[in-house]
Design a protein around this motif. Structure first.
Motif, PDB file in Angstrom:
ATOM      1  N   HIS A  76      -1.282  -3.963   1.692  1.00 34.22           N
ATOM      2  CA  HIS A  76      -0.726  -2.998   0.744  1.00 34.22           C
ATOM      3  C   HIS A  76       0.690  -3.308   0.245  1.00 34.22           C
ATOM      4  N   TYR A  77       1.478  -4.022   1.023  1.00 35.36           N
ATOM      5  CA  TYR A  77       2.888  -4.176   0.655  1.00 35.36           C
ATOM      6  C   TYR A  77       3.295  -5.591   0.256  1.00 35.36           C
ATOM      7  N   GLU A  78       2.787  -6.577   0.950  1.00 29.79           N
ATOM      8  CA  GLU A  78       3.218  -7.946   0.675  1.00 29.79           C
ATOM      9  C   GLU A  78       2.712  -8.543  -0.642  1.00 29.79           C
ATOM     10  N   PRO A  79       1.475  -8.260  -1.067  1.00 29.85           N
ATOM     11  CA  PRO A  79       0.969  -8.928  -2.278  1.00 29.85           C
ATOM     12  C   PRO A  79       1.877  -8.800  -3.495  1.00 29.85           C
ATOM     13  N   LEU A  80       2.433  -7.614  -3.745  1.00 33.76           N
ATOM     14  CA  LEU A  80       3.308  -7.433  -4.904  1.00 33.76           C
ATOM     15  C   LEU A  80       4.619  -8.203  -4.729  1.00 33.76           C
ATOM     16  N   LEU A  81       5.141  -8.220  -3.503  1.00 31.45           N
ATOM     17  CA  LEU A  81       6.378  -8.959  -3.231  1.00 31.45           C
ATOM     18  C   LEU A  81       6.176 -10.460  -3.435  1.00 31.45           C
ATOM     19  N   ILE A  82       5.007 -10.939  -3.028  1.00 28.83           N
ATOM     20  CA  ILE A  82       4.688 -12.363  -3.209  1.00 28.83           C
ATOM     21  C   ILE A  82       4.415 -12.659  -4.680  1.00 28.83           C
ATOM     22  N   GLN A  83       3.692 -11.759  -5.332  1.00 31.77           N
ATOM     23  CA  GLN A  83       3.359 -11.940  -6.755  1.00 31.77           C
ATOM     24  C   GLN A  83       4.606 -12.131  -7.605  1.00 31.77           C
ATOM     25  N   HIS A  84       5.644 -11.370  -7.314  1.00 34.76           N
ATOM     26  CA  HIS A  84       6.890 -11.460  -8.088  1.00 34.76           C
ATOM     27  C   HIS A  84       7.865 -12.496  -7.516  1.00 34.76           C
ATOM     28  N   GLY A  85       7.436 -13.205  -6.487  1.00 36.11           N
ATOM     29  CA  GLY A  85       8.283 -14.266  -5.931  1.00 36.11           C
ATOM     30  C   GLY A  85       9.484 -13.755  -5.172  1.00 36.11           C
ATOM     31  N   LEU A  86       9.403 -12.525  -4.654  1.00 35.38           N
ATOM     32  CA  LEU A  86      10.534 -11.941  -3.920  1.00 35.38           C
ATOM     33  C   LEU A  86      10.595 -12.420  -2.479  1.00 35.38           C
ATOM     34  N   ILE A  87       9.416 -12.729  -1.926  1.00 33.76           N
ATOM     35  CA  ILE A  87       9.354 -13.293  -0.580  1.00 33.76           C
ATOM     36  C   ILE A  87       8.387 -14.473  -0.598  1.00 33.76           C
ATOM     37  N   CYS A  88       8.418 -15.268   0.459  1.00 35.09           N
ATOM     38  CA  CYS A  88       7.436 -16.339   0.609  1.00 35.09           C
ATOM     39  C   CYS A  88       7.038 -16.425   2.078  1.00 35.09           C
ATOM     40  N   LYS A  89       5.862 -16.965   2.314  1.00 38.19           N
ATOM     41  CA  LYS A  89       5.388 -17.159   3.673  1.00 38.19           C
ATOM     42  C   LYS A  89       5.701 -18.582   4.117  1.00 38.19           C
ATOM     43  N   THR A  90       6.247 -18.722   5.314  1.00 42.16           N
ATOM     44  CA  THR A  90       6.536 -20.054   5.874  1.00 42.16           C
ATOM     45  C   THR A  90       5.899 -20.147   7.258  1.00 42.16           C
ATOM     46  N   THR A  91       5.958 -21.317   7.834  1.00 47.30           N
ATOM     47  CA  THR A  91       5.407 -21.485   9.186  1.00 47.30           C
ATOM     48  C   THR A  91       6.203 -20.691  10.220  1.00 47.30           C
ATOM     49  N   GLN A  92       7.470 -20.374   9.887  1.00 46.47           N
ATOM     50  CA  GLN A  92       8.305 -19.587  10.800  1.00 46.47           C
ATOM     51  C   GLN A  92       8.156 -18.075  10.580  1.00 46.47           C
ATOM     52  N   GLY A  93       7.520 -17.694   9.476  1.00 47.51           N
ATOM     53  CA  GLY A  93       7.374 -16.280   9.169  1.00 47.51           C
ATOM     54  C   GLY A  93       7.630 -16.004   7.699  1.00 47.51           C
ATOM     55  N   ARG A  94       8.070 -14.783   7.382  1.00 47.61           N
ATOM     56  CA  ARG A  94       8.377 -14.408   5.997  1.00 47.61           C
ATOM     57  C   ARG A  94       9.845 -14.673   5.711  1.00 47.61           C
ATOM     58  N   LYS A  95      10.104 -15.077   4.467  1.00 46.34           N
ATOM     59  CA  LYS A  95      11.479 -15.369   4.092  1.00 46.34           C
ATOM     60  C   LYS A  95      11.751 -14.830   2.698  1.00 46.34           C
ATOM     61  N   ILE A  96      12.918 -14.262   2.490  1.00 50.38           N
ATOM     62  CA  ILE A  96      13.296 -13.786   1.163  1.00 50.38           C
ATOM     63  C   ILE A  96      13.674 -14.984   0.291  1.00 50.38           C
ATOM     64  N   THR A  97      13.313 -14.915  -0.986  1.00 46.21           N
ATOM     65  CA  THR A  97      13.618 -16.004  -1.921  1.00 46.21           C
ATOM     66  C   THR A  97      14.901 -15.691  -2.687  1.00 46.21           C
ATOM     67  N   LYS A  98      15.338 -16.633  -3.496  1.00 40.47           N
ATOM     68  CA  LYS A  98      16.512 -16.394  -4.345  1.00 40.47           C
ATOM     69  C   LYS A  98      16.232 -15.236  -5.301  1.00 40.47           C
ATOM     70  N   ILE A  99      14.991 -15.171  -5.811  1.00 43.55           N
ATOM     71  CA  ILE A  99      14.616 -14.063  -6.709  1.00 43.55           C
ATOM     72  C   ILE A  99      14.740 -12.738  -5.965  1.00 43.55           C
ATOM     73  N   GLY A 100      14.316 -12.742  -4.686  1.00 42.41           N
ATOM     74  CA  GLY A 100      14.410 -11.527  -3.880  1.00 42.41           C
ATOM     75  C   GLY A 100      15.850 -11.120  -3.624  1.00 42.41           C
ATOM     76  N   LYS A 101      16.712 -12.102  -3.342  1.00 43.96           N
ATOM     77  CA  LYS A 101      18.138 -11.822  -3.134  1.00 43.96           C
ATOM     78  C   LYS A 101      18.760 -11.244  -4.399  1.00 43.96           C
ATOM     79  N   ASP A 102      18.422 -11.871  -5.546  1.00 43.05           N
ATOM     80  CA  ASP A 102      18.959 -11.388  -6.826  1.00 43.05           C
ATOM     81  C   ASP A 102      18.476  -9.972  -7.127  1.00 43.05           C
ATOM     82  N   TYR A 103      17.226  -9.685  -6.746  1.00 40.58           N
ATOM     83  CA  TYR A 103      16.672  -8.347  -6.966  1.00 40.58           C
ATOM     84  C   TYR A 103      17.501  -7.305  -6.226  1.00 40.58           C
ATOM     85  N   LEU A 104      17.825  -7.576  -4.974  1.00 39.35           N
ATOM     86  CA  LEU A 104      18.611  -6.625  -4.191  1.00 39.35           C
ATOM     87  C   LEU A 104      20.022  -6.454  -4.759  1.00 39.35           C
ATOM     88  N   ILE A 105      20.614  -7.572  -5.198  1.00 37.85           N
ATOM     89  CA  ILE A 105      21.970  -7.525  -5.757  1.00 37.85           C
ATOM     90  C   ILE A 105      21.989  -6.760  -7.080  1.00 37.85           C
TER      91      ILE A 105
END
Length: 312
Positions: free
Chosen positions: A275-304
């Motif tokens: 319910h929550y991650e698909p939209l965040l991934i769709q807009h490139g706000l977060i990404c999945k890595t082998t270490q877990g979830r990570k915020i992207t530059k787009i996600g950082k800019d969104y918060l700012i």
């Protein structure tokens, strides 16, 4: 009333269906079977109703969740009239045994019915009149290859672009007889997801607030209303914003495991993933890595960029 000409978005799908309808009318045959694939709220049911409107035939609408035994689908098939439409929403939840009945109907226009019990039973073949089957699903991976192979027209509904969103908002607002500026419509569009059903529901929420509070719908007030209703840029909700803000509260460059995110949000992992991650991934706000979830530059800019309008 919605028509093919007034339907917003899905231009390729609408064009292909229009061609199918024209061809079926010219040949005086039933419209060939159709499978509509797309997320909830993107217009699958509406398209089915529009097809029925164009053909002016009987529409038998079924929810996949309501078809629990073979007799449920047999009773419909055994009583259809020539050129009728059978529309099954959420076709992916229908079990394999029931689909077996549907296979012969789709491919050979007949069904087999067992009459009698034990040693006295026999199979009776019932021929069906020409009809159209329309299936709708948002989980095509759950469908059997046997079903898909029997449906000649598999149509994928695409995402709605920003102009489509503005058009849907404008049409909905005109229906409510609002008088607001294009700037306000643009602000609402920036805060909506690209799913018509959700857009219309958001407009209704705004309308209720507007009526109850008797406010002028100017640019400043609409931002306050959206914030109050917890409708945020890109259509994010409060849980998705809280998810994104977790990286600020820990270390913005650090990866977080889904288990950690689950604990911090007090939400089940499955709910987060569905319910929550698909939209965040769709807009490139977060990404999945082998270490877990990570915020992207787009996600950082969104918060700012939205720190002044978002309060968590």
């Amino acid at each position: 009333m919605v028509t093919f000409n007034s339907f917003v978005g899905q231009k390729n799908v609408i064009k292909r269906i229009s061609i199918l309808i024209t061809a079926s009318k010219m040949q005086n045959i039933a419209l060939s079977h159709i499978l509509l694939i797309g997320p909830p709220g993107t217009g699958k049911t509406t398209i089915g109703q529009l097809i029925d409107q164009q053909l002016q035939v009987n529409l038998h609408f079924l929810q996949g969740t309501s078809i629990n035994k073979c007799s449920d689908i047999i009773s419909i098939l055994a009583n259809i009239k020539p050129y009728d439409i059978i529309f099954i929403d959420e076709i992916h939840v229908v079990n394999y045994e029931i689909l077996e009945v549907l296979y012969s109907a789709l491919e050979g226009n007949f069904i087999n019915i067992m009459i009698g019990k034990d040693y006295n039973n026999k199979i009776v073949k019932i021929n069906l009149p020409p009809f159209t089957f329309i299936g709708a699903t948002n989980k095509v991976a759950m469908l059997t290859k046997a079903l898909i192979s029997r449906i000649p027209n598999v149509l994928q509904l695409t995402s709605y672009d920003f102009q489509d969103i503005k058009t849907i908002i404008t049409k909905t607002i005109n229906h409510l007889e609002w008088k607001i500026t294009s700037e306000v419509i643009t602000i609402i569009a920036h805060n909506c997801r690209n799913i018509p059903r959700i857009i219309i529901n958001n407009i209704k929420q705004i309308h209720n607030y507007y009526l109850a509070m008797n406010l002028e719908l100017n640019e400043n007030n609409i931002l306050n209303i959206l914030s109050f209703l917890q409708i945020y840029p890109l259509g994010l909700n409060i849980t998705q914003l809280t998810y994104l803000s977790l990286f600020n509260k820990t270390n913005i460059n650090k990866s977080l495991s889904i288990e950690t995110i689950s604990q911090l949000l007090n939400e089940e992992v499955k709910n987060i993933e569905i319910h929550y991650e698909p939209l965040l991934i769709q807009h490139g706000l977060i990404c999945k890595t082998t270490q877990g979830r990570k915020i992207t530059k787009i996600g950082k800019d969104y918060l700012i960029n939205n720190q002044n309008t978002i309060v968590i």
